[in-house]
Write an enzyme that holds these catalytic residues in place. Sequence first.
Site, PDB file in Angstrom:
ATOM      1  N   GLU A 175      30.880 -10.161   7.218  1.00 49.10           N
ATOM      2  CA  GLU A 175      30.658  -9.500   5.762  1.00 49.10           C
ATOM      3  C   GLU A 175      30.891  -8.094   5.714  1.00 49.10           C
ATOM      4  O   GLU A 175      31.224  -7.493   4.750  1.00 49.10           O
ATOM      5  CB  GLU A 175      29.647 -10.356   5.099  1.00 49.10           C
ATOM      6  N   TRP A 226      -2.807  -2.659  -1.782  1.00 52.04           N
ATOM      7  CA  TRP A 226      -2.366  -3.716  -2.039  1.00 52.04           C
ATOM      8  C   TRP A 226      -3.045  -4.786  -1.223  1.00 52.04           C
ATOM      9  O   TRP A 226      -2.859  -5.147   0.241  1.00 52.04           O
ATOM     10  CB  TRP A 226      -0.921  -3.905  -1.830  1.00 52.04           C
ATOM     11  N   LYS A 250      26.566 -11.832   9.180  1.00 50.02           N
ATOM     12  CA  LYS A 250      26.453 -10.326   9.076  1.00 50.02           C
ATOM     13  C   LYS A 250      27.492  -9.452   9.475  1.00 50.02           C
ATOM     14  O   LYS A 250      28.020  -8.505   8.957  1.00 50.02           O
ATOM     15  CB  LYS A 250      25.186  -9.859   9.568  1.00 50.02           C
ATOM     16  N   CYS A 286       0.962  -1.044   0.041  1.00 50.12           N
ATOM     17  CA  CYS A 286       0.039   0.083   0.036  1.00 50.12           C
ATOM     18  C   CYS A 286       0.974   1.309  -0.036  1.00 50.12           C
ATOM     19  O   CYS A 286       2.020   1.299   0.566  1.00 50.12           O
ATOM     20  CB  CYS A 286      -0.914   0.005   1.308  1.00 50.12           C
ATOM     21  N   LYS A 291      25.889  -8.728  -4.863  1.00 48.66           N
ATOM     22  CA  LYS A 291      24.461  -8.720  -4.490  1.00 48.66           C
ATOM     23  C   LYS A 291      23.876 -10.047  -5.068  1.00 48.66           C
ATOM     24  O   LYS A 291      23.086 -10.815  -4.113  1.00 48.66           O
ATOM     25  CB  LYS A 291      23.684  -7.622  -4.907  1.00 48.66           C
ATOM     26  N   GLU A 331      23.958 -16.636  11.466  1.00 50.56           N
ATOM     27  CA  GLU A 331      23.440 -15.395  10.580  1.00 50.56           C
ATOM     28  C   GLU A 331      24.014 -14.063  11.466  1.00 50.56           C
ATOM     29  O   GLU A 331      24.553 -13.299  10.790  1.00 50.56           O
ATOM     30  CB  GLU A 331      21.944 -15.256  10.569  1.00 50.56           C
ATOM     31  N   ARG A 379       5.503  -0.100  -5.644  1.00 49.87           N
ATOM     32  CA  ARG A 379       5.430  -0.776  -4.688  1.00 49.87           C
ATOM     33  C   ARG A 379       4.238  -1.761  -4.941  1.00 49.87           C
ATOM     34  O   ARG A 379       4.322  -2.855  -4.370  1.00 49.87           O
ATOM     35  CB  ARG A 379       4.742   0.210  -3.493  1.00 49.87           C
ATOM     36  N   ASN A 433      -1.800   1.821   5.869  1.00 49.54           N
ATOM     37  CA  ASN A 433      -0.847   0.903   5.396  1.00 49.54           C
ATOM     38  C   ASN A 433      -0.672   0.027   6.405  1.00 49.54           C
ATOM     39  O   ASN A 433       0.033   0.616   7.466  1.00 49.54           O
ATOM     40  CB  ASN A 433       0.320   1.604   4.687  1.00 49.54           C
ATOM     41  N   GLY A 434      -0.595  -1.263   6.205  1.00 49.11           N
ATOM     42  CA  GLY A 434       0.034  -2.387   7.425  1.00 49.11           C
ATOM     43  C   GLY A 434      -1.093  -3.035   7.845  1.00 49.11           C
ATOM     44  O   GLY A 434      -2.027  -3.414   7.162  1.00 49.11           O
ATOM     45  N   HIS A 453      33.257 -28.753  22.534  1.00 45.46           N
ATOM     46  CA  HIS A 453      34.006 -29.682  21.710  1.00 45.46           C
ATOM     47  C   HIS A 453      34.782 -29.278  20.740  1.00 45.46           C
ATOM     48  O   HIS A 453      35.395 -29.585  19.605  1.00 45.46           O
ATOM     49  CB  HIS A 453      32.871 -30.520  20.789  1.00 45.46           C
TER      50      HIS A 453
END
Length: 607
Positions: A486, A74, A483, A2, A602, A479, A27, A98-99, A502
């Site tokens: 990188e 949307w 992050k 939206c 990317k 992750e 959008r 929106n939401g 271990h």
Amino acid sequence: MCGIVGVIGGKPAAPIILEALKRLEYRGYDSAGVATLSHGDIVRRRAEGKLFNLEKALDSHPLDGTIGIGHTRWATHGAPTERNAHPHATERVAIVHNGIIENFRDLRERLTAGGAVFQTETDSEVVAHLVTHYLDKGLAPRQAAAAALKELEGAFALGIIFKDEDDLLIGARRGSPLAVGYGVHAMYLGSDAFALAPMTNRVSFLEEGDWVEITREGAVFHNADDDIVERPIRITDVSTALVDKGNHRHFMAKEIFEQPEVIGHTLANYVNPVDETLRLPKLPIDLATVPHITIIACGTASYAGLVAKYWFERFARISVEVDIASEFRYREAALPAGGLAIFISQSGETADTLAALRYCKAHGQTILSIVNVAESSIARDSDVIMRTHAGPEIGVASTKAFTCQLVALAALAIGTGLARGTIDAADEPRLVRTLLETPRHVAEMLSRDSEIHALAGEIAKVRDVLYLGRGHFFPIALEGALKLKEISYIHAEGYAAGELKHGPIALVDENVPVIVIAPVDALYEKTISNMQEVIARGGKVVLISDREGLDRAGDQVWAKIEMPKVDPLIAPIIAAIPVQLLAYHAAVAKGTDVDQPRNLAKSVTVE
Ligand code: F6R
């Protein structure tokens, strides 16, 4: 997704709104509408489909008035029809939204009992009736809007106008972005600066929880406690780029903060909030009898797959193997006939993932892919696609695509459990409601940004960092480490907490921060024991947990990051946010090229 526009000035508002809505077309939307004040009355034009149809409606029945709001919708709650299109209105109020309003069912019931008559099945309409309710009780428009905002739960952005109030437009932000534009004797409201670019390049962004009173004279911003606050005016440079950084320094930051909104949009595709059911795409195989699931991806996307393994095993009691595409493609894996292979990719172009997909296809697997780019090679080669609706992800380090992958996978795992009878059908509404709470809790987590920022300054000084987690927080540890390394170039490793003794525990000393992800759940005590092993060896622990978990962990912890208390189902999604923020701020502190870190691309279209 939206889009919201608001205009208050000296010229007819409708054509300006239409122009701005065209800039929000990117959008995605399926209906649109405009409301203005004509001689004090709210008047509306709405149309199904593209803006062209709204333009025709406005040509044949023009709207006058110099104040108005517009919307591209949307569809989430209710079909994309003219009736469900925004603005929604009562006699006294018109709103664009929106939401997701999570508690719309309760509010609707209460307002209906008080005499309100609803025209649509949308969650949004409840906002118009709630504000009207407070006006009817005698509150002035500003106070009525403020009172209504306090009752709304969820992640959203709003624009509101009032009958007989020709000089007042209210905007509000919780989770979904919203910008105020400053013109000459005119003011604007928009979902982003790009929508407002033809009218102005002077823009203020609402911060989380803010609401704003806009008049022709300017804007008065309030925070969530209704205190008046200053929001700086920025000069934006949005004329050339379709996607800009908003008020953020980097695309990565913008994308991290977009998560409440884009997770909501992704969820909207896979759950029906009105009847609290899942709505998954039809598969050419029966999930009830599928013998095995293979999940394949690279990097961050593979960690989303690893979280999903825990969900599939728990909810659907099915055997799942997660593989890194570059290994899988050459391994000559034996695959059971009739199995399901799930491929996860933001770009949909990752060469190894595509090659693995072709192998699975050639070996009789049904191919389901979770992709962000709809027209990508992986999407085209799949039997079924579950799109994430993260929007363009520009920062090389994946953030919003990851959490959108997670919500899509959670919906799929629950759907598989329902099909197999390993989840009781009676539990479906509760699980759907829990998923729908994700955007709100992500927004809550994001509100702790400044604390994480301060801690990142310390992390930026070290050479090595370890991340630990158990169960579905183990992939979040992986992750977090990815992050950090990188974008900040700090060496980081993620481990299953129980694996520490271990080998990796040899790395622990007072110079190596150990980030432990452990909200209270069935495995909390076990992870905390591993944490104690680190502390006993002089290690500096950063604990990411909920209030109870932080309190129970004692005071030997070096630093604490509080997460909201959430259902275990969505806890790994919420836990992804602090590790993203920590990596981001550490990288900024180190002065690296955050959006385009060295050596990385990317879209990895080569092996
Ligand atoms: C890390 C990152 C990468 C990607 C990986 C897969 O932040 O972005 O690890 O997740 O290259 O890319 P996609 O999802 O495009 O297949």
